[in-house]
Design an enzyme around this catalytic site. Structure first.
Site, PDB file in Angstrom:
ATOM      1  N   LYS A 197      54.541  -3.505  44.831  1.00 39.03           N
ATOM      2  CA  LYS A 197      53.962  -2.358  44.118  1.00 39.03           C
ATOM      3  C   LYS A 197      52.600  -1.959  44.677  1.00 39.03           C
ATOM      4  CE  LYS A 197      53.889  -4.147  39.951  1.00 39.03           C
ATOM      5  NZ  LYS A 197      54.445  -5.488  40.212  1.00 39.03           N
ATOM      6  N   ARG A 212      51.630 -14.593  49.848  1.00 40.60           N
ATOM      7  CA  ARG A 212      50.397 -13.953  49.380  1.00 40.60           C
ATOM      8  C   ARG A 212      49.388 -15.005  48.922  1.00 40.60           C
ATOM      9  NH1 ARG A 212      50.996  -9.470  44.843  1.00 40.60           N
ATOM     10  NH2 ARG A 212      50.888 -11.213  43.409  1.00 40.60           N
ATOM     11  N   ARG A 272      45.056 -15.741  45.484  1.00 39.22           N
ATOM     12  CA  ARG A 272      44.930 -15.311  44.094  1.00 39.22           C
ATOM     13  C   ARG A 272      45.165 -16.478  43.150  1.00 39.22           C
ATOM     14  NH1 ARG A 272      47.899  -9.672  42.644  1.00 39.22           N
ATOM     15  NH2 ARG A 272      48.434 -10.904  40.816  1.00 39.22           N
ATOM     16  N   ARG A 310      55.011 -15.730  35.515  1.00 40.73           N
ATOM     17  CA  ARG A 310      54.855 -14.268  35.641  1.00 40.73           C
ATOM     18  C   ARG A 310      56.216 -13.595  35.798  1.00 40.73           C
ATOM     19  NH1 ARG A 310      51.418 -13.797  40.461  1.00 40.73           N
ATOM     20  NH2 ARG A 310      51.431 -11.558  40.111  1.00 40.73           N
ATOM     21  N   ARG A 358      53.503  -2.210  30.815  1.00 43.23           N
ATOM     22  CA  ARG A 358      54.282  -3.435  30.991  1.00 43.23           C
ATOM     23  C   ARG A 358      54.914  -3.901  29.689  1.00 43.23           C
ATOM     24  NH1 ARG A 358      50.805  -5.489  35.776  1.00 43.23           N
ATOM     25  NH2 ARG A 358      51.944  -7.283  36.517  1.00 43.23           N
TER      26      ARG A 358
HETATM   27  P1  AMP Z   1      49.185  -7.510  38.811  1.00 39.21           P
HETATM   28  O1  AMP Z   1      48.161  -7.496  39.883  1.00 39.21           O
HETATM   29  O2  AMP Z   1      49.671  -6.152  38.442  1.00 39.21           O
HETATM   30  O3  AMP Z   1      50.313  -8.475  39.085  1.00 39.21           O
HETATM   31  O4  AMP Z   1      48.460  -8.068  37.495  1.00 39.21           O
HETATM   32  C1  AMP Z   1      47.852  -9.355  37.483  1.00 39.21           C
HETATM   33  C2  AMP Z   1      47.674  -9.829  36.043  1.00 39.21           C
HETATM   34  O5  AMP Z   1      46.829  -8.915  35.327  1.00 39.21           O
HETATM   35  C3  AMP Z   1      48.952  -9.895  35.224  1.00 39.21           C
HETATM   36  O6  AMP Z   1      49.674 -11.087  35.433  1.00 39.21           O
HETATM   37  C4  AMP Z   1      48.392  -9.798  33.816  1.00 39.21           C
HETATM   38  O7  AMP Z   1      47.788 -11.006  33.395  1.00 39.21           O
HETATM   39  C5  AMP Z   1      47.276  -8.772  33.984  1.00 39.21           C
HETATM   40  N1  AMP Z   1      47.801  -7.398  33.811  1.00 39.21           N
HETATM   41  C6  AMP Z   1      47.873  -6.419  34.739  1.00 39.21           C
HETATM   42  N2  AMP Z   1      48.395  -5.293  34.212  1.00 39.21           N
HETATM   43  C7  AMP Z   1      48.671  -5.571  32.918  1.00 39.21           C
HETATM   44  C8  AMP Z   1      49.247  -4.829  31.852  1.00 39.21           C
HETATM   45  N3  AMP Z   1      49.662  -3.559  32.013  1.00 39.21           N
HETATM   46  N4  AMP Z   1      49.376  -5.449  30.647  1.00 39.21           N
HETATM   47  C9  AMP Z   1      48.948  -6.712  30.463  1.00 39.21           C
HETATM   48  N5  AMP Z   1      48.425  -7.475  31.425  1.00 39.21           N
HETATM   49  C10 AMP Z   1      48.281  -6.918  32.650  1.00 39.21           C
END
Ligand code: AMP
Length: 195
Positions: free
Chosen positions: A14, A128, A134, A145, A89
């Site tokens: 993404k 990654r 990360r 996740r 989400r």
């Molecule tokens: P990502 O980089 O999009 O994978 O997001 C990393 C982490 O940020 C996720 O595992 C969540 O803990 C938090 N996060 C990101 N976007 C959301 C969202 N829309 N709702 C809740 N938590 C989020």
């Protein structure tokens, strides 16, 4: 004016596609994950609240996430279109986005669903972890996740499909090929660069 969402499991690509599509359409790519990571890094009050959830692979509570997005979408650069990467989400977030858009008299154009099989996802996330380091790319957290995505976010696809908004795109293969597939699917829906 393009308003689009990118939905897909962790590791589907993404973030990479969001950056390329943002350039292609001249719209900001807004990643809630990036915004949270920025806040964690700078130890803001939001970051301090979000960190524990993120480190465990859980979602940050809707109340925090929703107000962050409502604020971000009100900025000038997002008024003419945007790409949301990683939001909504949860069903609650879908309702919040509906309300943000209807308050502004706007609607979504398309929801791009990026797919990849779970073996490929785990392989990409492990890679990654080596490259970016990360905190949430450790094996246990990756597993969590993926579970959280399946239980809370995958069901959103049906919600948007019922509205006729979903373009399902195979996220496997070369980055440029995936971008080309997305652009083609958006073209077919009449969403071109200048639209
Ligand atoms: P990502 O980089 O999009 O994978 O997001 C990393 C982490 O940020 C996720 O595992 C969540 O803990 C938090 N996060 C990101 N976007 C959301 C969202 N829309 N709702 C809740 N938590 C989020």
């Amino acid at each position: 004016m393009t308003r689009l969402l990118l939905i897909g499991p962790p590791g589907a690509g993404k973030g990479t596609q969001a950056a390329l599509l943002s350039q292609h359409f001249g719209i900001p790519a807004i990643s809630t994950g990036d915004i949270f990571r920025y806040n964690v890094k700078n130890q803001t009050p939001l970051g301090v609240e979000a960190k524990g959830f993120m480190d465990r692979g859980e979602y940050v509570p809707d109340s925090l996430t929703n107000s962050l997005v409502r604020d971000r979408l009100s900025h000038d650069d997002a008024l003419g279109g945007f790409l949301l990467d990683g939001y909504p989400r949860t069903i609650d977030q879908v309702h919040e986005l509906d309300s943000i858009l209807s308050d502004a008299g706007k609607r979504l154009d398309v929801v791009v669903q990026l797919t990849a099989d779970s073996e490929e996802l785990v392989r990409r996330l492990a890679h990654r972890a080596e490259v970016e380091g990360r905190a949430d790319d450790t094996p246990d957290v990756i597993r969590r996740r993926l579970e959280v995505y399946e239980s809370q976010t995958a069901p959103l696809i049906d919600v948007y499909a019922a509205r006729g908004l979903v373009a399902m795109i195979d996220g496997l293969g070369e980055i440029a090929d995936v971008t080309a597939r997305i652009v083609e699917a958006l073209d077919a829906r009449g969403l071109t660069k200048d639209a």
